[in-house]
Design a protein around this motif. Structure first.
Motif, short mmCIF file in Angstrom:
data_model
loop_
_atom_site.label_atom_id
_atom_site.label_comp_id
_atom_site.label_asym_id
_atom_site.label_seq_id
_atom_site.Cartn_x
_atom_site.Cartn_y
_atom_site.Cartn_z
N THR A 112 -3.82 5.75 3.02
CA THR A 112 -3.86 4.15 3.08
C THR A 112 -4.75 3.80 4.23
OG1 THR A 112 -1.85 4.03 4.56
CG2 THR A 112 -1.34 4.09 2.16
N ALA A 139 1.03 3.89 -2.91
CA ALA A 139 0.69 5.46 -2.47
C ALA A 139 1.61 6.19 -2.89
CB ALA A 139 0.32 5.34 -0.82
N HIS A 196 0.66 -1.33 -0.18
CA HIS A 196 0.08 0.21 -0.05
C HIS A 196 0.91 1.15 -0.08
CE1 HIS A 196 0.65 -1.35 3.92
NE2 HIS A 196 0.25 -0.28 4.53
#
Length: 236
Positions: A43, A31, A27
């Motif tokens: 996130t 991101a 993630h």
């Protein structure tokens, strides 16, 4: 544009090989390259309260990016249903790799979303089959991945609104690896690559596709249609 990248964040904690590739989690890798586009990105992960997807977070989210695998069953029905409803209201959704089996994606597809698979580290060639589509902007005729997990047809999804990528694997299988759907007022992009033991999300072309997919999935027309009992426009 406000984007939330959701990841169950389990492989990175339990598998040293995955942790070396994504030390802060998939993630955070996703991101980071989305933030390069001047997008406001946060996130959320499975083990946070409400999986990090509170009513407030979902209401403020333009596009949700979803990666899950080991713990689909641990996602609460309540949260999965809330995400589905937000997509119907107009939130964009980008589903990555094994997210095809998530509760959210299956609810929105209305099918089993099953497929063939094999972990053999074989190469994958993603062919662009719609070069006019904005999701393919900046990509050549195909993307070559040296090693990936194989997904093969038949992919048990409804007929997509648009077919953007088809993958070929060294073992001979093919797969509809980039497809789009509209559900209610929301747009969905499913993108296949991203097995956790391969550095797929560090690949520049894969990053470009996800960036394009997020921008495509954002709803441009914020007007919400009126539903329910309606007064006539003309005299009856």
């Amino acid at each position: 544009m406000k984007v939330v990248v959701w990841n169950e964040f389990r492989h990175e904690k339990n598998n040293e090989e995955v942790a070396k590739i994504y030390p802060e989690g998939m993630h955070e890798t996703i991101a980071a390259f989305l933030r390069d586009e001047d997008v406001e990105v946060t996130t959320a992960t499975l083990d946070e309260p409400e999986h990090g997807l509170t009513d407030e977070v979902l209401q403020e989210t333009d596009v949700l990016v979803w990666w899950g695998h080991l713990a689909h069953d641990e996602v609460s029905e309540e949260v999965a249903e809330k995400v589905k409803q937000r997509v119907l209201e107009g939130m964009g959704l980008v589903v990555l790799h094994s997210g095809h089996f998530s509760k959210v994606f299956k609810k929105l597809m209305g099918t089993g979303c099953d497929l063939k698979w094999r972990e053999a580290g074989e190469n994958e060639r993603l062919w662009v089959v719609d070069p006019t589509h904005p999701i393919t902007a900046g990509i050549g005729e195909f993307i070559e991945l040296e090693q990936e997990e194989m997904y093969g047809e038949h992919f048990d999804i409804p007929t997509p609104d648009e077919l953007v990528f088809i993958s070929w694997f060294k073992g001979g299988e093919v797969f509809r690896s980039g497809v789009t759907f509209k559900r209610g007022n929301g747009k969905i992009f499913y993108f296949r690559p991203g097995h956790e033991t391969h550095p797929t999300y560090h690949h520049k072309d894969i990053q470009t596709v996800i960036k394009n997919g997020v921008r495509w999935a954002k709803r441009e027309n914020a007007q919400t249609p009126y539903y329910g009992n309606y007064q006539p426009l003309e005299e009856l």
